[in-house]
Enzyme design. Structure first.
Site, PDB file in Angstrom:
ATOM      1  N   CYS A 173       0.813  -1.208   0.000  1.00  0.00           N
ATOM      2  CA  CYS A 173       0.000   0.000   0.000  1.00  0.00           C
ATOM      3  C   CYS A 173       0.853   1.268   0.000  1.00  0.00           C
ATOM      4  O   CYS A 173       1.291   1.716  -1.052  1.00  0.00           O
ATOM      5  CB  CYS A 173      -0.993  -0.024   1.158  1.00  0.00           C
ATOM      6  SG  CYS A 173      -2.406   1.085   0.925  1.00  0.00           S
ATOM      7  N   ALA A 174       1.148   1.839   1.152  1.00  0.00           N
ATOM      8  CA  ALA A 174       1.989   3.029   1.186  1.00  0.00           C
ATOM      9  C   ALA A 174       3.341   2.752   0.555  1.00  0.00           C
ATOM     10  O   ALA A 174       3.913   3.603  -0.134  1.00  0.00           O
ATOM     11  CB  ALA A 174       2.164   3.511   2.619  1.00  0.00           C
TER      12      ALA A 174
END
Length: 492
Positions: free
Chosen positions: A377-378
């Site tokens: 994700c990030a």
């Protein structure tokens, strides 16, 4: 094991579970008790506040991602040696994975832990009707033991009297009454509460205020007595070393498989012909007998999402885990042989991350040299060429931007490409939670094929990099950590 325990639940989200659970954890900790904090479901942010309240790692109990059979062992692992465990629920008491009945609901977790439930009710717009509401929740599933109610957002003394009278008629104990107190509310943004790492001083003050509010409004002695009614749990505590030992005997099918019904034209050719995505050799599947490889794990304010068990599994698999902060550190930790970049809020810190050019260059060079990188994700956003127009690491031929659309939900996935993280064919359950878009959404060698609730490909595998939006819990498949450490140990 026999640890006193409570599950803090509510009829719906927004009722005050986090306020009450965090306040209880802090108030009991102030009494000198060792309190074990837990969160039902996949949420990363609430456990940060729990850790602040107790001084212990906040741990998640997710029956979807890890399976119901691991809920009690993971709980026992986290709660070992504690005087009390408090489990904050997720959503409404009976809400779980969509279309899967009680799976991953707070009610299921409470039953698996044999724990009494305290229902937090937002009483701001009701009086006698609260009894009907509580009666419905208490009788819906006889296996869920509702031990009492904490009334939240009570407006006045008269309002409290009416609520208590109604619940007394229903035979339900009132274990606490909390008045409206907006001054202790934690700020929120697009994905929920602002993480502790971004506002530590303010968060400490908020947790202290919550403890004071709970001390003043709740019967802590009655709550502790209720927690002690939980019977012994007939399970063995989860252990990262034991989990890894068991996983070595159950390696996944190494042959790439396309999930039935998932259309992936020429996917096998893309995997086999992409010179940047070689298969990980067998020597990278276990702990090396040589020196312990250093696995660098991103942290700091921009990368706050991680499960405590991931670091424990990496360590048990033979790695020395070293944290670094992409906002502050201009180089990777010395001797880094593997790189883990988890979830968080890089979109909030895009200018600062972009300005740290030395670290971006170091990450790009590490990936170009074939170093194993696991990004969730990030981490995926950080490895992209750009994020909202700001240059990122440029490891992936993709660009990321904020979106109005929230992507949220559980996923069932199969690894489509051999990587340092997973052999093709490995099946995992995970969770997506973001308001960003990466274009394109998948590379020539995708990381995952989602099989439920939708069928699509997602993520990137290139050289040693595995980057995806999917959050996973490695306790469900310890071979992931073992394989990653093996790949790091195999680095020249």
């Amino acid at each position: 094991m026999n640890v006193p325990r409570l599950v803090v639940a509510a009829p719906s989200s927004g009722s005050g579970k986090t306020t009450v659970a965090t306040g209880l954890m802090a108030a009991f900790s102030e009494r000198g008790l060792a309190v074990s904090p837990h969160k039902a479901g996949p949420d990363y942010i609430d456990p940060g506040y729990h850790a602040l309240a107790t001084g212990r790692p906040g741990r998640n109990l997710d029956a979807f991602m890890c399976g119901p059979e691991l809920v009690a062992p993971l709980f026992a692992h986290g709660a070992a040696g504690c005087d009390l465990a408090v489990v904050e629920g997720v959503m409404g008491l009976y809400d779980g994975a969509a279309g899967r009945g009680e799976l991953a609901s707070t009610a299921q977790v409470a039953k698996l832990l044999r724990a009494p439930v305290v229902l937090v009710v937002d009483a701001s717009s009701q009086s006698r009707s609260v009894a009907a509401l509580v009666h419905g929740f208490a009788s819906f599933d006889p296996q869920v033991r509702l031990g009492g109610v904490i009334l939240n957002k009570v407006g006045s003394d008269r309002h409290e009297v009416m609520l208590r009278e109604a619940l007394e008629e229903a035979g339900m104990p009132v274990l606490g009454v909390l008045r409206r107190a907006p001054q202790v509310a934690a700020p929120s943004r697009h994905l929920g509460l602002v993480p502790v790492a971004e506002r530590r001083a303010d968060a400490l003050a908020a947790v202290g205020a919550l403890a004071a509010q709970v001390r003043a409004g709740c019967d802590l002695d009655a709550l502790m007595a209720l927690a002690r009614t939980a019977p012994a749990l007939p399970c063995q505590a989860w252990s990262p070393a034991t989990a890894l030992a068991r996983s070595r005997g159950s390696a996944p099918d190494p042959a790439p498989r396309t999930p039935e019904g998932l259309k992936l034209p020429r996917l096998a050719d893309a995997i086999s012909q992409d010179p940047a995505s070689p298969a990980i050799e067998a020597r990278g599947l276990g702990q090396s007998p040589g020196p312990r490889p250093v696995v660098a794990v991103a942290g700091g304010a921009a990368f706050t999402f991680s499960y405590a068990e991931h670091t424990e599994l990496l360590t048990a698999a033979g790695a020395d885990v070293v944290a670094f902060d992409p906002l502050r550190d201009e180089a990777l930790p010395e001797g880094a042989a593997g790189l883990v970049i988890g979830g968080g809020f890089p979109e909030v810190y895009a200018p600062e991350l972009s300005a740290n050019e030395p670290l971006r260059a170091a990450v790009a060079a590490f990936a170009a040299a074939g170093g194993p990188v696991a990004a969730e994700c990030a981490g995926l956003l950080y490895l992209a060429r750009s994020l909202d127009g700001k240059p990122m690491c440029g490891v992936l031929d993709a660009d990321a931007r904020m979106s109005e659309r929230l992507t949220l939900g559980y996923r069932e996935a199969v690894a489509l490409s051999d990587s340092a993280l997973a052999a093709a064919g490995t099946r995992l359950r995970g969770h997506e939670f973001h308001r960003t878009v990466v274009e394109p959404g998948a590379g020539a060698a995708p990381a995952w094929g989602f099989t439920h609730p939708e069928r699509r490909v997602e993520g990137f595998v290139r050289r040693g990099v595995h980057a995806s939006y999917l959050h996973t819990h490695w306790a469900a498949e310890p071979s992931v950590a073992q394989r990653f450490v093996g790949a790091a140990a195999a680095r020249p």
